[in-house]
Design a protein around this motif. Sequence first.
Motif, PDB file in Angstrom:
ATOM      1  N   ALA A  34       0.924  -1.134  -0.044  1.00 20.92           N
ATOM      2  CA  ALA A  34       0.009  -0.051  -0.124  1.00 20.92           C
ATOM      3  C   ALA A  34       0.810   1.230   0.090  1.00 20.92           C
ATOM      4  CB  ALA A  34      -0.868  -0.184   1.185  1.00 20.92           C
ATOM      5  N   PRO A  35       0.450   2.197  -0.787  1.00 22.67           N
ATOM      6  CA  PRO A  35       1.189   3.464  -0.662  1.00 22.67           C
ATOM      7  C   PRO A  35       0.915   4.366   0.581  1.00 22.67           C
ATOM      8  CG  PRO A  35      -0.771   3.785  -2.102  1.00 22.67           C
ATOM      9  CD  PRO A  35      -0.741   2.411  -1.715  1.00 22.67           C
ATOM     10  N   ASP A  36       2.212   4.877   0.924  1.00 24.80           N
ATOM     11  CA  ASP A  36       2.315   5.706   2.135  1.00 24.80           C
ATOM     12  C   ASP A  36       1.634   7.389   1.909  1.00 24.80           C
ATOM     13  OD1 ASP A  36       2.752   6.992   4.674  1.00 24.80           O
ATOM     14  OD2 ASP A  36       5.016   7.127   4.123  1.00 24.80           O
ATOM     15  N   LEU A  37       0.164   6.953   1.868  1.00 23.30           N
ATOM     16  CA  LEU A  37      -0.653   8.311   1.951  1.00 23.30           C
ATOM     17  C   LEU A  37      -0.403   9.299   2.977  1.00 23.30           C
ATOM     18  CD1 LEU A  37      -3.876   6.614   0.276  1.00 23.30           C
ATOM     19  CD2 LEU A  37      -1.864   7.552  -1.028  1.00 23.30           C
ATOM     20  N   ASP A  38      -0.008   8.809   4.106  1.00 24.12           N
ATOM     21  CA  ASP A  38       0.323  10.031   5.066  1.00 24.12           C
ATOM     22  C   ASP A  38       1.546  10.770   4.777  1.00 24.12           C
ATOM     23  OD1 ASP A  38      -1.745   8.856   6.500  1.00 24.12           O
ATOM     24  OD2 ASP A  38      -0.329   7.471   7.815  1.00 24.12           O
ATOM     25  N   THR A  39       2.475  10.148   4.102  1.00 32.27           N
ATOM     26  CA  THR A  39       3.429  11.059   3.639  1.00 32.27           C
ATOM     27  C   THR A  39       3.040  12.113   2.462  1.00 32.27           C
ATOM     28  OG1 THR A  39       5.178   9.365   4.119  1.00 32.27           O
ATOM     29  CG2 THR A  39       5.973  11.066   2.497  1.00 32.27           C
ATOM     30  N   VAL A  40       2.480  11.507   1.653  1.00 32.04           N
ATOM     31  CA  VAL A  40       1.757  12.380   0.547  1.00 32.04           C
ATOM     32  C   VAL A  40       0.892  13.691   1.214  1.00 32.04           C
ATOM     33  CG1 VAL A  40       0.037  12.679  -1.330  1.00 32.04           C
ATOM     34  CG2 VAL A  40       1.698  10.739  -1.219  1.00 32.04           C
ATOM     35  N   HIS A  41       0.145  13.469   2.323  1.00 31.54           N
ATOM     36  CA  HIS A  41      -0.845  14.294   2.983  1.00 31.54           C
ATOM     37  C   HIS A  41       0.142  15.428   3.559  1.00 31.54           C
ATOM     38  CE1 HIS A  41      -4.186  16.129   5.116  1.00 31.54           C
ATOM     39  NE2 HIS A  41      -3.413  15.846   6.463  1.00 31.54           N
ATOM     40  N   ARG A  42       1.290  14.823   4.303  1.00 28.46           N
ATOM     41  CA  ARG A  42       2.066  15.706   4.894  1.00 28.46           C
ATOM     42  C   ARG A  42       2.872  16.640   4.210  1.00 28.46           C
ATOM     43  NH1 ARG A  42       7.226  15.288   5.928  1.00 28.46           N
ATOM     44  NH2 ARG A  42       7.302  13.233   5.510  1.00 28.46           N
ATOM     45  N   VAL A  43       3.382  16.052   3.275  1.00 27.85           N
ATOM     46  CA  VAL A  43       4.441  16.775   2.229  1.00 27.85           C
ATOM     47  C   VAL A  43       3.516  17.938   1.489  1.00 27.85           C
ATOM     48  CG1 VAL A  43       5.796  16.971   0.427  1.00 27.85           C
ATOM     49  CG2 VAL A  43       6.377  15.094   1.877  1.00 27.85           C
ATOM     50  N   THR A  44       2.304  17.526   0.956  1.00 26.57           N
ATOM     51  CA  THR A  44       1.618  18.499   0.057  1.00 26.57           C
ATOM     52  C   THR A  44       0.851  19.279   1.102  1.00 26.57           C
ATOM     53  OG1 THR A  44      -0.347  16.788   0.205  1.00 26.57           O
ATOM     54  CG2 THR A  44       1.203  16.532  -1.720  1.00 26.57           C
ATOM     55  N   GLY A  45       0.379  19.085   2.126  1.00 29.90           N
ATOM     56  CA  GLY A  45      -0.009  20.175   2.990  1.00 29.90           C
ATOM     57  C   GLY A  45       0.848  21.269   3.242  1.00 29.90           C
ATOM     58  N   ALA A  46       2.220  20.714   3.651  1.00 34.12           N
ATOM     59  CA  ALA A  46       3.041  21.817   4.103  1.00 34.12           C
ATOM     60  C   ALA A  46       3.541  22.925   2.799  1.00 34.12           C
ATOM     61  CB  ALA A  46       4.331  21.086   4.514  1.00 34.12           C
ATOM     62  N   VAL A  47       3.444  22.173   1.529  1.00 41.06           N
ATOM     63  CA  VAL A  47       3.885  23.105   0.509  1.00 41.06           C
ATOM     64  C   VAL A  47       2.567  23.758   0.104  1.00 41.06           C
ATOM     65  CG1 VAL A  47       4.407  22.832  -2.023  1.00 41.06           C
ATOM     66  CG2 VAL A  47       5.481  21.392  -0.523  1.00 41.06           C
ATOM     67  N   ARG A  48       1.364  23.233   0.282  1.00 42.10           N
ATOM     68  CA  ARG A  48       0.208  23.963  -0.131  1.00 42.10           C
ATOM     69  C   ARG A  48       0.119  25.262   0.782  1.00 42.10           C
ATOM     70  NH1 ARG A  48      -2.970  20.561   0.667  1.00 42.10           N
ATOM     71  NH2 ARG A  48      -3.307  19.474  -1.344  1.00 42.10           N
ATOM     72  N   GLN A  49       0.367  25.103   2.016  1.00 40.18           N
ATOM     73  CA  GLN A  49       0.255  26.042   2.999  1.00 40.18           C
ATOM     74  C   GLN A  49       1.380  27.199   2.908  1.00 40.18           C
ATOM     75  OE1 GLN A  49       0.625  25.018   7.108  1.00 40.18           O
ATOM     76  NE2 GLN A  49      -0.266  26.735   7.908  1.00 40.18           N
ATOM     77  N   ASN A  50       2.509  26.847   2.418  1.00 40.32           N
ATOM     78  CA  ASN A  50       3.592  27.808   2.072  1.00 40.32           C
ATOM     79  C   ASN A  50       3.022  28.650   1.025  1.00 40.32           C
ATOM     80  OD1 ASN A  50       5.982  28.331   3.412  1.00 40.32           O
ATOM     81  ND2 ASN A  50       7.249  27.603   1.941  1.00 40.32           N
ATOM     82  N   ILE A  51       2.784  27.857   0.104  1.00 43.04           N
ATOM     83  CA  ILE A  51       2.371  28.648  -1.380  1.00 43.04           C
ATOM     84  C   ILE A  51       1.441  29.725  -1.071  1.00 43.04           C
ATOM     85  CG2 ILE A  51       1.520  28.513  -3.605  1.00 43.04           C
ATOM     86  CD1 ILE A  51       2.840  25.640  -4.087  1.00 43.04           C
TER      87      ILE A  51
END
Length: 351
Positions: A34-51
């Motif tokens: 199974a893919p590590d979707l928690d990592t996807v959520h954490r990274v994309t959330g941080a980048v989105r908030q930064n932008i």
Amino acid sequence: MLRAPHTVGTAGDPVRRGRRGDGEDVTTGFAGQAPDLDTVHRVTGAVRQNIERVISGKPDVVNAALVVLLAEGHLLIEDVPGVGKTQLSKALARSIDCTVARIQFTPDLLPSDVTGVSIFNQDTRQFEFRPGGVFANIVVGDEINRASPKTQSALLEAMEERQVSVDNATYMLEKPFMVIATQNPIEMEGTYALPEAQRDRFMARVSVGYPVEAAEIAMLEGHTAHNPLDDLEPVTDAGEIRKVIEIVGRVHVSSAVHRYAVALTTATRQSNDLHLGASPRATLHLVRAAKAVAATQGRDYVLPDDIHGITSPVLAHRLLPNVEATMSGRTTSAILTGIVESVPVPDASRA
């Protein structure tokens, strides 16, 4: 957005069927780990908030940029001057601790300025390659349509094959590699329209649009004293982005969803209103972008709604209306909307 339960198979197992409480079959899940979707959520959330510290009130545009990044695509931002196209590009680039290059496309820009050039070293008596602006993880191409077609074509190999060929030598580009290009659609004097082959290499085209009143007032309060880009710090790095891209690549796509994507692009090729339909590359980009959408929404499988929701940014810029459609005032977006509505959407319970 439709959601469905899923069954994850063990390594080497075929995808199994799950059942909802009402007994409805759902083909989901993914064969293998199974893919590590928690990592996807954490990274994309941080980048989105930064932008969004720089570009406020445009969540759809920010999400589109993230989807293209995770799907290993390239982004074309097309809009009127002054709405934040370059700001968005720079904010995404600065949110990642990786190499970034900005190329200002002008009529006198040479292909070697983009790809690099071999220079003879008098001391060593040998030619040495000096990389051009394309040798970076994130390449921001500002006003790409102001350069000549010859210079624009210097990006073709890099965007498609992630490599550059100069003087019979090939140089590989480091991953992740993403081109974010901007262009103004209304300033036609002194510009060169992107050829079909160039547009087809961009996974998606988005428009920033004018901000709502509240967002514009907030911009005046926060941007007049200093540029928020100056305070922007990286929230992830190239290695972590490569990991997230690998996770997105393992998202499951069923046969029904594959058939739906092909049906959409085939319909554009058969349309009586279009002179040029979507290419097979467009179909591939459609599915890859849908996998990124699914992963950012916490799913390890793609739904038909994921495909349906991204058809316009992924396909519209690749299509050319014929003379009759142009004379009647029908836009490419309107034609595409009609095509999408005419293609049956697979039942999510069987997708």
